[in-house]
Write a protein that holds these residues in place. Structure first.
Motif, PDB file in Angstrom:
ATOM      1  N   ALA A 126       0.819  -1.214   0.000  1.00 31.54           N
ATOM      2  CA  ALA A 126       0.000   0.000   0.000  1.00 31.54           C
ATOM      3  C   ALA A 126       0.852   1.263   0.000  1.00 31.54           C
ATOM      4  O   ALA A 126       0.328   2.370  -0.109  1.00 31.54           O
ATOM      5  N   SER A 127       2.151   1.099   0.094  1.00 30.21           N
ATOM      6  CA  SER A 127       3.102   2.224   0.086  1.00 30.21           C
ATOM      7  C   SER A 127       2.784   3.231   1.190  1.00 30.21           C
ATOM      8  O   SER A 127       2.712   4.433   0.950  1.00 30.21           O
ATOM      9  N   LYS A 128       2.583   2.729   2.400  1.00 26.52           N
ATOM     10  CA  LYS A 128       2.244   3.606   3.517  1.00 26.52           C
ATOM     11  C   LYS A 128       2.923   3.145   4.806  1.00 26.52           C
ATOM     12  O   LYS A 128       3.184   1.966   5.001  1.00 26.52           O
ATOM     13  N   VAL A 129       3.186   4.134   5.656  1.00 23.52           N
ATOM     14  CA  VAL A 129       3.532   3.874   7.043  1.00 23.52           C
ATOM     15  C   VAL A 129       2.369   4.451   7.849  1.00 23.52           C
ATOM     16  O   VAL A 129       2.070   5.641   7.735  1.00 23.52           O
ATOM     17  N   ILE A 130       1.695   3.603   8.597  1.00 23.22           N
ATOM     18  CA  ILE A 130       0.494   4.020   9.326  1.00 23.22           C
ATOM     19  C   ILE A 130       0.811   4.077  10.811  1.00 23.22           C
ATOM     20  O   ILE A 130       1.194   3.080  11.420  1.00 23.22           O
ATOM     21  N   VAL A 131       0.673   5.276  11.378  1.00 24.92           N
ATOM     22  CA  VAL A 131       0.995   5.501  12.785  1.00 24.92           C
ATOM     23  C   VAL A 131      -0.222   6.074  13.497  1.00 24.92           C
ATOM     24  O   VAL A 131      -0.838   7.024  13.017  1.00 24.92           O
ATOM     25  N   GLU A 132      -0.570   5.483  14.619  1.00 28.89           N
ATOM     26  CA  GLU A 132      -1.637   6.022  15.461  1.00 28.89           C
ATOM     27  C   GLU A 132      -1.035   6.322  16.822  1.00 28.89           C
ATOM     28  O   GLU A 132      -0.484   5.439  17.487  1.00 28.89           O
ATOM     29  N   VAL A 133      -1.104   7.574  17.231  1.00 28.16           N
ATOM     30  CA  VAL A 133      -0.448   7.981  18.468  1.00 28.16           C
ATOM     31  C   VAL A 133      -1.343   8.934  19.258  1.00 28.16           C
ATOM     32  O   VAL A 133      -2.112   9.711  18.677  1.00 28.16           O
ATOM     33  N   GLU A 134      -1.245   8.856  20.566  1.00 30.24           N
ATOM     34  CA  GLU A 134      -2.058   9.667  21.468  1.00 30.24           C
ATOM     35  C   GLU A 134      -1.135  10.442  22.408  1.00 30.24           C
ATOM     36  O   GLU A 134      -0.150   9.907  22.906  1.00 30.24           O
ATOM     37  N   TYR A 135      -1.467  11.709  22.626  1.00 32.18           N
ATOM     38  CA  TYR A 135      -0.698  12.551  23.540  1.00 32.18           C
ATOM     39  C   TYR A 135      -1.592  12.965  24.705  1.00 32.18           C
ATOM     40  O   TYR A 135      -2.724  13.412  24.489  1.00 32.18           O
ATOM     41  N   ILE A 136      -1.083  12.814  25.896  1.00 32.25           N
ATOM     42  CA  ILE A 136      -1.815  13.195  27.099  1.00 32.25           C
ATOM     43  C   ILE A 136      -0.886  14.044  27.949  1.00 32.25           C
ATOM     44  O   ILE A 136       0.191  13.585  28.352  1.00 32.25           O
ATOM     45  N   ILE A 137      -1.278  15.283  28.213  1.00 35.72           N
ATOM     46  CA  ILE A 137      -0.484  16.167  29.060  1.00 35.72           C
ATOM     47  C   ILE A 137      -1.218  16.353  30.383  1.00 35.72           C
ATOM     48  O   ILE A 137      -2.366  16.794  30.404  1.00 35.72           O
ATOM     49  N   LYS A 138      -0.531  16.023  31.476  1.00 40.68           N
ATOM     50  CA  LYS A 138      -1.154  16.078  32.791  1.00 40.68           C
ATOM     51  C   LYS A 138      -0.396  17.029  33.711  1.00 40.68           C
ATOM     52  O   LYS A 138       0.825  17.161  33.629  1.00 40.68           O
ATOM     53  N   SER A 139      -1.147  17.681  34.577  1.00 44.43           N
ATOM     54  CA  SER A 139      -0.547  18.557  35.582  1.00 44.43           C
ATOM     55  C   SER A 139       0.128  17.702  36.645  1.00 44.43           C
ATOM     56  O   SER A 139      -0.458  16.740  37.145  1.00 44.43           O
ATOM     57  N   THR A 140       1.356  18.049  37.012  1.00 40.18           N
ATOM     58  CA  THR A 140       2.049  17.305  38.059  1.00 40.18           C
ATOM     59  C   THR A 140       1.586  17.743  39.451  1.00 40.18           C
ATOM     60  O   THR A 140       1.917  17.104  40.442  1.00 40.18           O
ATOM     61  N   ARG A 141       0.810  18.808  39.501  1.00 40.78           N
ATOM     62  CA  ARG A 141       0.365  19.347  40.788  1.00 40.78           C
ATOM     63  C   ARG A 141      -1.080  18.946  41.105  1.00 40.78           C
ATOM     64  O   ARG A 141      -1.403  18.595  42.243  1.00 40.78           O
ATOM     65  N   THR A 142      -1.932  18.992  40.084  1.00 40.44           N
ATOM     66  CA  THR A 142      -3.343  18.651  40.312  1.00 40.44           C
ATOM     67  C   THR A 142      -3.707  17.277  39.759  1.00 40.44           C
ATOM     68  O   THR A 142      -4.772  16.751  40.049  1.00 40.44           O
ATOM     69  N   ASN A 143      -2.818  16.725  38.928  1.00 37.91           N
ATOM     70  CA  ASN A 143      -3.041  15.438  38.262  1.00 37.91           C
ATOM     71  C   ASN A 143      -4.148  15.493  37.205  1.00 37.91           C
ATOM     72  O   ASN A 143      -4.573  14.464  36.674  1.00 37.91           O
ATOM     73  N   THR A 145      -5.879  16.166  33.571  1.00 36.60           N
ATOM     74  CA  THR A 145      -5.472  16.108  32.165  1.00 36.60           C
ATOM     75  C   THR A 145      -5.740  17.470  31.538  1.00 36.60           C
ATOM     76  O   THR A 145      -6.880  17.936  31.494  1.00 36.60           O
ATOM     77  N   LEU A 146      -4.693  18.115  31.053  1.00 31.36           N
ATOM     78  CA  LEU A 146      -4.802  19.469  30.512  1.00 31.36           C
ATOM     79  C   LEU A 146      -4.907  19.488  28.992  1.00 31.36           C
ATOM     80  O   LEU A 146      -5.406  20.456  28.415  1.00 31.36           O
ATOM     81  N   TYR A 147      -4.423  18.438  28.363  1.00 30.63           N
ATOM     82  CA  TYR A 147      -4.416  18.389  26.892  1.00 30.63           C
ATOM     83  C   TYR A 147      -4.402  16.931  26.475  1.00 30.63           C
ATOM     84  O   TYR A 147      -3.668  16.113  27.033  1.00 30.63           O
ATOM     85  N   THR A 148      -5.235  16.598  25.514  1.00 34.84           N
ATOM     86  CA  THR A 148      -5.198  15.246  24.960  1.00 34.84           C
ATOM     87  C   THR A 148      -5.613  15.288  23.491  1.00 34.84           C
ATOM     88  O   THR A 148      -6.543  16.016  23.120  1.00 34.84           O
TER      89      THR A 148
END
Length: 229
Positions: A126-143, A145-148
């Motif tokens: 298929a001539s492809k590289v298929i990547v599925e990735v998730e980013y989760i940014i969490k506060s170290t003080r309040t725990n 999730t600030l960004y996902t």
């Protein structure tokens, strides 16, 4: 950064959002980021759930730059990795759902950035590289999730030999397969990082800090095709 920006500008992109929700302002979608105003970011070792054993290294070695470009002070990954190895904290899965206050105490970090690699597949046919990735940014003080954000990026490695007919078709397939096999996977990971994190709220060291909240946030989940050239 110029190289990656150029790649993203000239890339042939077709977005298919996985959600049908109306567009939301960044100040609403990522309210916690604007409320807490984090300054120091800690990159956690990526969590690799794909079948590619090297995917973890690809992402860990390339995520620093887009976070720093967004205006945050990023603790050097090689330094934090060495400390976490010595402290037996190399497995991020042990911490993603647990209190992160120790990382604030040890590193002075305001946020911890988790990466979960769900898929890394290579298809020569298929001539492809298929990547599925998730980013989760969490506060170290309040725990909190600030960004996902989670995305599936299909990196198209197809190529043309310039020949016509059946011979050209065979040549194109062979050339595309060779491109896929020889793809620079660090570059693929770098493009994934830049593309998915491009709507990250601007940090203190960005000229857009405090004024980008009126911009639209990207879809929380999406699929995109990106041509290699």
């Amino acid at each position: 950064m110029r190289k990656i920006s150029l790649i993203l500008i000239i890339a042939s992109i077709v977005i298919s959002s996985c959600t049908t929700t109306a567009p939301v302002l960044k100040s609403v979608a990522y309210k916690g980021m604007y409320d807490e105003k984090p300054l120091i970011a800690l990159i956690m070792p990526p969590i690799n759930r794909s079948t590619n054993i090297d995917a973890k290294e690809y992402f860990h070695s390339t995520i620093y730059t887009p976070i720093a470009d967004a205006g945050y002070y990023v603790i050097p990954p090689f330094l934090s990795m060495e400390i976490m190895k010595k402290e037996s904290a190399f497995d991020s899965e042990l911490f993603i759902n647990n209190p992160l206050n120790k990382f604030a105490e040890v590193f002075g970090a305001d946020i911890a950035i988790f990466t979960i690699i769900h898929k890394w597949d290579k298809s020569s046919l298929a001539s492809k590289v298929i990547v599925e990735v998730e980013y989760i940014i969490k506060s170290t003080r309040t725990n909190e999730t600030l960004y996902t954000r989670r995305g599936e990026i299909r990196y198209d490695t197809s190529a043309s030999s310039g020949l016509g007919g059946i011979g050209g078709l065979v040549a194109n397939m062979a050339l595309s397969a060779a491109n896929t096999a020889g793809a620079k996977y660090v570059d693929v990971a770098r493009i994934c990082n830049y593309y998915i994190l491009k709507d990250l709220p601007a940090g203190k060291y960005s000229v857009n800090n405090g004024i980008d909240g009126t911009q639209l946030a990207g879809a929380k989940s999406f699929k995109v095709n990106i041509a290699s050239k």
